[in-house]
Scaffold this motif. Structure first.
Motif, PDB file in Angstrom:
ATOM      1  N   THR A   1       5.191   2.430  -2.305  1.00 50.81           N
ATOM      2  CA  THR A   1       4.731   3.610  -1.785  1.00 50.81           C
ATOM      3  C   THR A   1       3.758   4.323  -2.848  1.00 50.81           C
ATOM      4  O   THR A   1       2.629   4.904  -2.377  1.00 50.81           O
ATOM      5  CB  THR A   1       5.701   4.750  -1.314  1.00 50.81           C
ATOM      6  OG1 THR A   1       6.669   3.910  -0.334  1.00 50.81           O
ATOM      7  CG2 THR A   1       5.194   5.939  -0.527  1.00 50.81           C
TER       8      THR A   1
ATOM      9  N   VAL B   1       5.402   9.253   5.674  1.00 53.38           N
ATOM     10  CA  VAL B   1       4.923   8.507   6.783  1.00 53.38           C
ATOM     11  C   VAL B   1       4.875   7.428   6.199  1.00 53.38           C
ATOM     12  O   VAL B   1       5.043   6.125   6.639  1.00 53.38           O
ATOM     13  CB  VAL B   1       4.029   9.238   7.536  1.00 53.38           C
ATOM     14  CG1 VAL B   1       3.206   8.078   8.368  1.00 53.38           C
ATOM     15  CG2 VAL B   1       4.232  10.205   8.306  1.00 53.38           C
ATOM     16  N   ILE B   2       4.232   7.245   4.895  1.00 47.35           N
ATOM     17  CA  ILE B   2       3.694   5.811   4.490  1.00 47.35           C
ATOM     18  C   ILE B   2       4.933   5.205   3.733  1.00 47.35           C
ATOM     19  O   ILE B   2       5.056   4.103   4.059  1.00 47.35           O
ATOM     20  CB  ILE B   2       2.854   6.171   3.183  1.00 47.35           C
ATOM     21  CG1 ILE B   2       1.406   6.775   3.634  1.00 47.35           C
ATOM     22  CG2 ILE B   2       2.587   4.960   2.189  1.00 47.35           C
ATOM     23  CD1 ILE B   2       0.512   7.278   2.449  1.00 47.35           C
TER      24      ILE B   2
ATOM     25  N   GLY C   1      -1.219  16.650  -4.614  1.00 49.67           N
ATOM     26  CA  GLY C   1      -2.082  16.927  -3.354  1.00 49.67           C
ATOM     27  C   GLY C   1      -3.509  17.118  -3.636  1.00 49.67           C
ATOM     28  O   GLY C   1      -3.875  17.338  -4.782  1.00 49.67           O
TER      29      GLY C   1
ATOM     30  N   TYR D   1      -2.999  12.247  -1.001  1.00 52.28           N
ATOM     31  CA  TYR D   1      -1.798  12.783  -1.100  1.00 52.28           C
ATOM     32  C   TYR D   1      -0.993  11.598  -1.915  1.00 52.28           C
ATOM     33  O   TYR D   1      -0.731  10.534  -1.365  1.00 52.28           O
ATOM     34  CB  TYR D   1      -1.307  12.734   0.518  1.00 52.28           C
ATOM     35  CG  TYR D   1      -2.237  13.595   1.013  1.00 52.28           C
ATOM     36  CD1 TYR D   1      -2.024  15.032   1.149  1.00 52.28           C
ATOM     37  CD2 TYR D   1      -3.033  13.104   1.995  1.00 52.28           C
ATOM     38  CE1 TYR D   1      -2.996  15.773   1.950  1.00 52.28           C
ATOM     39  CE2 TYR D   1      -3.908  13.906   2.867  1.00 52.28           C
ATOM     40  CZ  TYR D   1      -3.986  15.289   2.809  1.00 52.28           C
ATOM     41  OH  TYR D   1      -4.631  15.998   3.581  1.00 52.28           O
TER      42      TYR D   1
ATOM     43  N   THR E   1      -0.112   5.274  -2.306  1.00 50.05           N
ATOM     44  CA  THR E   1      -0.653   6.499  -2.094  1.00 50.05           C
ATOM     45  C   THR E   1      -1.448   6.936  -3.238  1.00 50.05           C
ATOM     46  O   THR E   1      -2.302   7.896  -3.138  1.00 50.05           O
ATOM     47  CB  THR E   1       0.439   7.649  -2.132  1.00 50.05           C
ATOM     48  OG1 THR E   1       1.411   7.420  -3.375  1.00 50.05           O
ATOM     49  CG2 THR E   1       1.329   7.432  -0.961  1.00 50.05           C
TER      50      THR E   1
ATOM     51  N   THR F   1      -5.248   7.644  -2.030  1.00 46.75           N
ATOM     52  CA  THR F   1      -5.408   8.749  -1.130  1.00 46.75           C
ATOM     53  C   THR F   1      -5.302   9.950  -1.896  1.00 46.75           C
ATOM     54  O   THR F   1      -4.917  10.033  -2.966  1.00 46.75           O
ATOM     55  CB  THR F   1      -4.175   8.711  -0.279  1.00 46.75           C
ATOM     56  OG1 THR F   1      -3.022   8.948  -0.714  1.00 46.75           O
ATOM     57  CG2 THR F   1      -4.070   7.271   0.519  1.00 46.75           C
TER      58      THR F   1
ATOM     59  N   ILE G   1       2.412  19.300   3.640  1.00 41.20           N
ATOM     60  CA  ILE G   1       1.296  18.413   4.312  1.00 41.20           C
ATOM     61  C   ILE G   1       1.667  17.020   3.346  1.00 41.20           C
ATOM     62  O   ILE G   1       1.558  15.927   3.992  1.00 41.20           O
ATOM     63  CB  ILE G   1       0.136  18.944   4.732  1.00 41.20           C
ATOM     64  CG1 ILE G   1      -0.030  19.846   5.735  1.00 41.20           C
ATOM     65  CG2 ILE G   1      -1.028  17.969   4.952  1.00 41.20           C
ATOM     66  CD1 ILE G   1      -1.097  20.434   5.675  1.00 41.20           C
ATOM     67  N   VAL G   2       1.439  17.298   2.224  1.00 35.75           N
ATOM     68  CA  VAL G   2       1.562  16.086   1.222  1.00 35.75           C
ATOM     69  C   VAL G   2       2.965  15.349   1.331  1.00 35.75           C
ATOM     70  O   VAL G   2       2.960  13.977   1.598  1.00 35.75           O
ATOM     71  CB  VAL G   2       1.414  16.526  -0.282  1.00 35.75           C
ATOM     72  CG1 VAL G   2       1.633  15.642  -1.292  1.00 35.75           C
ATOM     73  CG2 VAL G   2      -0.070  16.946  -0.353  1.00 35.75           C
TER      74      VAL G   2
ATOM     75  N   ALA H   1       4.685  15.143   3.943  1.00 34.42           N
ATOM     76  CA  ALA H   1       4.551  14.740   5.332  1.00 34.42           C
ATOM     77  C   ALA H   1       3.872  13.201   5.157  1.00 34.42           C
ATOM     78  O   ALA H   1       4.331  12.296   5.884  1.00 34.42           O
ATOM     79  CB  ALA H   1       4.203  15.584   6.411  1.00 34.42           C
ATOM     80  N   VAL H   2       2.779  13.340   4.677  1.00 38.94           N
ATOM     81  CA  VAL H   2       1.921  11.997   4.679  1.00 38.94           C
ATOM     82  C   VAL H   2       2.793  10.939   3.566  1.00 38.94           C
ATOM     83  O   VAL H   2       2.772   9.858   4.223  1.00 38.94           O
ATOM     84  CB  VAL H   2       0.488  12.347   3.907  1.00 38.94           C
ATOM     85  CG1 VAL H   2      -0.181  11.308   3.772  1.00 38.94           C
ATOM     86  CG2 VAL H   2      -0.207  13.305   4.905  1.00 38.94           C
ATOM     87  N   ILE H   3       3.247  11.385   2.580  1.00 40.66           N
ATOM     88  CA  ILE H   3       3.942  10.447   1.843  1.00 40.66           C
ATOM     89  C   ILE H   3       5.307   9.906   2.621  1.00 40.66           C
ATOM     90  O   ILE H   3       5.469   8.559   2.584  1.00 40.66           O
ATOM     91  CB  ILE H   3       4.655  11.145   0.393  1.00 40.66           C
ATOM     92  CG1 ILE H   3       3.116  11.478  -0.524  1.00 40.66           C
ATOM     93  CG2 ILE H   3       5.286  10.334  -0.214  1.00 40.66           C
ATOM     94  CD1 ILE H   3       3.423  12.189  -1.522  1.00 40.66           C
TER      95      ILE H   3
END
Length: 128
Positions: free
Chosen positions: A87, A47-48, A28, A96, A91, A94, A40-41, A43-45
């Motif tokens: 994925t 979603v992607i 992150g 994350y 990522t 980004t 949070i990291v 969660a973002v991964i």
């Protein structure tokens, strides 16, 4: 509600894959990451990863159907590993990041993610 539970299950599966497989790492923006930063990291991964599975995976499964039939479904593990690798590549651009280092790390990660999704998916009722 079911979508949130499925996202949570995917997040747990990705986290377990990063813990159990040596070639899969989660990074992150914060260097000494707190638990909230890690969540949070993940969660973002997640979603992607879910978007990649929803948009790209059906097309890849359709195009690889002869190989899936020929290998009696085992090629689906390679398809899942490719989705994990894709994925990872998305990522990388980004803050994350999910790093998958090598083919076998992607295969083992796909196996873990598939098994965790299967086991925890039994607990989440479908709307069928």
């Amino acid at each position: 509600m079911t979508l949130l539970l499925r996202l949570l299950i995917n997040g747990v599966a990705i986290w377990l894959a990063s813990v159990w497989v040596g070639g899969i790492e989660i990074h992150g923006p914060a260097d000494p990451a707190t638990t909230t930063d890690k969540l949070i990291v993940i969660a973002v991964i997640t979603v992607i990863f879910t978007i990649v599975n929803a948009l790209v995976k059906p097309l890849v499964k359709l195009l690889s159907l002869p190989l899936v039939v020929l290998t009696l479904g085992l090629f689906l593990l390679v398809v899942n590993a490719l989705m994990l690798w894709l994925t990872s590549k998305i990522t990388e651009h980004t803050d994350y990041q999910l790093h998958v280092n090598g083919f076998w790390a992607a295969i083992w990660g796909a196996i873990i993610i598939t098994l965790v999704n299967w086991v925890l998916g039994i607990l989440v009722p479908d709307e069928d």
